[in-house]
Design an enzyme around this catalytic site. Sequence first.
Site, PDB file in Angstrom:
ATOM      1  N   GLY A  45       1.117  -1.477  -0.062  1.00 34.68           N
ATOM      2  CA  GLY A  45       0.261  -0.004   0.085  1.00 34.68           C
ATOM      3  C   GLY A  45       0.875   1.477  -0.190  1.00 34.68           C
ATOM      4  O   GLY A  45       1.412   1.311   0.701  1.00 34.68           O
ATOM      5  N   ALA A  46       0.894   2.521  -0.541  1.00 33.43           N
ATOM      6  CA  ALA A  46       1.312   3.586  -0.832  1.00 33.43           C
ATOM      7  C   ALA A  46       1.641   3.792  -0.005  1.00 33.43           C
ATOM      8  O   ALA A  46       2.977   4.574   0.871  1.00 33.43           O
ATOM      9  CB  ALA A  46       0.896   4.269  -1.475  1.00 33.43           C
TER      10      ALA A  46
ATOM     11  N   ASP B 211      -5.071   3.460  -6.978  1.00 35.05           N
ATOM     12  CA  ASP B 211      -3.823   3.311  -7.335  1.00 35.05           C
ATOM     13  C   ASP B 211      -2.828   4.523  -7.459  1.00 35.05           C
ATOM     14  O   ASP B 211      -1.771   5.406  -7.268  1.00 35.05           O
ATOM     15  CB  ASP B 211      -2.845   2.019  -7.372  1.00 35.05           C
ATOM     16  CG  ASP B 211      -3.505   1.070  -7.467  1.00 35.05           C
ATOM     17  OD1 ASP B 211      -4.227   0.165  -6.575  1.00 35.05           O
ATOM     18  OD2 ASP B 211      -1.936   0.231  -6.772  1.00 35.05           O
TER      19      ASP B 211
ATOM     20  N   ASN C 136      -7.103   1.421 -10.181  1.00 39.51           N
ATOM     21  CA  ASN C 136      -7.333   0.753  -9.300  1.00 39.51           C
ATOM     22  C   ASN C 136      -7.372  -0.369  -9.507  1.00 39.51           C
ATOM     23  O   ASN C 136      -7.409  -1.683 -10.242  1.00 39.51           O
ATOM     24  CB  ASN C 136      -9.047   1.528  -8.796  1.00 39.51           C
ATOM     25  CG  ASN C 136      -8.455   0.986  -7.373  1.00 39.51           C
ATOM     26  OD1 ASN C 136      -7.452   0.729  -6.413  1.00 39.51           O
ATOM     27  ND2 ASN C 136     -10.218  -0.155  -6.421  1.00 39.51           N
ATOM     28  N   LYS C 137      -7.501  -1.475  -8.405  1.00 40.02           N
ATOM     29  CA  LYS C 137      -7.639  -2.540  -8.852  1.00 40.02           C
ATOM     30  C   LYS C 137      -8.108  -3.880  -9.667  1.00 40.02           C
ATOM     31  O   LYS C 137      -9.317  -2.659  -9.801  1.00 40.02           O
ATOM     32  CB  LYS C 137      -8.020  -3.995  -7.388  1.00 40.02           C
ATOM     33  CG  LYS C 137      -7.577  -4.741  -6.816  1.00 40.02           C
ATOM     34  CD  LYS C 137      -6.493  -5.559  -6.717  1.00 40.02           C
ATOM     35  CE  LYS C 137      -4.948  -4.916  -6.553  1.00 40.02           C
ATOM     36  NZ  LYS C 137      -3.636  -4.839  -6.147  1.00 40.02           N
TER      37      LYS C 137
END
Lengths: 351, 351
Positions: free
Chosen positions: B52-53, B237, B247-248
């Site tokens: 995670g960022a 993201d 995103n995912k």
Amino acid sequence: MKVNGTPYRTVWMEGSVVRMIDQRWLPHRFTIVDLDTVEATATAIRDMWVRGAGAIGATAGYAMAQATLLGSGEGWRDQVAAAAEQIRATRPTAQNLFFAVERVVAVIDRSADLKAAQAAASAEAQAIADEDAHACEQIGEAGAPLIADGARVLTHCNAGWLAFVDWGSALSPVYKAARAGRRVSVVADETRPRGQGAMLTAWELAGEGIGHAVIADNAAALLMERGEIDLVIVGSDRIAANGDVANKIGTLEKAICARHFNIPFYVAAPTSTIDWACPTGGEIPIEERDPDEVLTTWGTDAAGEIVRVRTANPTSTARNPAFDVTPAALIGGIITERGVVKPGELARVRR
Amino acid sequence: MKVNGTPYRTVWMEGSVVRMIDQRWLPHRFTIVDLDTVEATATAIRDMWVRGAGAIGATAGYAMAQATLLGSGEGWRDQVAAAAEQIRATRPTAQNLFFAVERVVAVIDRSADLKAAQAAASAEAQAIADEDAHACEQIGEAGAPLIADGARVLTHCNAGWLAFVDWGSALSPVYKAARAGRRVSVVADETRPRGQGAMLTAWELAGEGIGHAVIADNAAALLMERGEIDLVIVGSDRIAANGDVANKIGTLEKAICARHFNIPFYVAAPTSTIDWACPTGGEIPIEERDPDEVLTTWGTDAAGEIVRVRTANPTSTARNPAFDVTPAALIGGIITERGVVKPGELARVRR
């Protein structure tokens, strides 16, 4: 269809023995089982060694023929009646199973003696299996023209030959197009929670030598957006009279995404799947299955042993609706053994 | 946030030791690891003990503080420079990691001696972590008003506190609404292929005592159709300047379905996620990851041992795009630490 180069059906009969592919451990184990008694055949249906409407119906028909072939003495009609009860009790919601039992029972009832019943029941059971295979082959012929050379087909769950006696529904047009020499490739949704796409569809396609890739169910929209899907073909568990289609959970998502990206979305199913007494999809009950199907999965470990693992957080639970209903408005056509029709024109394939 | 009643952050520092939740075996094992050296901290970042960022950025900052605290002798500036190189090499595409290393290196460069550098680097690393936690808490405060009493929220993947230092992005409004006394429940997409929803989101929600259920990714549209989802909140993201959101994988499908059923679809992310240099989502590259992520999965077996199993047909392969891009037109709002804005009005939260 072919497995390691050899043609198979999902279920067949030799003498009084029902033989079938044991689908429980596919794709990890390919095994043929011999079912010597009606009790054994009933167990195979109940415990899902065989699954899919067409394959279950054929197995039930064979089980009734088996009951006559194993019948003896004065009480043979009672033995057959008991066998019918036993088979009916295996999967109480499987319509094809009831139809098949009724068909074979009817010819037995018309038979004068056991020997005549054995011949009539065997012929009727074989006819049920052959009709299923033939209808599926006709679905393939009707649907194959939709698949151009080089086409990339997305499918969901397993509506291939493993769910029928042979050929399948959604995959039958793919097989026919490939055998006609056209290049066709398939993107197979994994189809969580039970993984029929990654397990069964991928196994079928490998056996027939059709190029394919498994994707996480989540990846379908991206491939559609990129122009990597030319059409979608899925099967169906039940079609309402207005053309609404119940099928494996996730079918609705794929149909919505296909519409969003203007990609043709087809349903392939024999007309026996149409429930004329069901006016719309709203009347189709949606089975909610065991949450453990979502919370766990299974496969082979490094040693090749079959293992079930808990994937989800141990203290969480799940919702597990098994089907959804895709409205007729999202469906470009329904591919049947009597041709391809718009979902609003199902009456054209009614007999 | 809470784990078994005790509050935690994903990563923190005690003396010169970096401590973190080892996320590799969540939800099946909850372990805190002590990272005594920069090498150990680098390994934890590289091998994804933390992901995670926000959490990666904070860990990188702490690693640089750690480098000064363990520095010695005349060569301490060289030691710090080597540590910076080591940390930068762990996850070459993680922007937050580079930003954090630069921030701490900058205060070290301005420090007159090792002792001053140690104090300045520790303070800066702590500030990076605190700012991340604070921004996420502000996301929660900005988003909580969107969650009415009794709301049922669908989320995809894990954009909870495990991906940041605390609070998270998509789940932060849920936590804030719950702590404000509102009843809120969450439907967590499993999020194949890596299963972050079933594993991490479900684990987080259980720890905070938020009612939730895991679903197969395929089931979201059905629940939307039934009116069982009031709003969707996902993380991101990377957000392009025009409001397109990477995103995912699967986020796009949920957004398309939410639009189909007129369900509000929100993205929650700190403004550091916005890439102002990226004009549209079309410029965001989509990582294609190892097919084995799709073909296998892992969990605990009956004995509680962690096992990876091959789920898909052994002779098949897979496609594994890790992200997709949801166009701004499908997004109702972007929840940031500076408020909720329409995706077309991102400039309002630019500083």
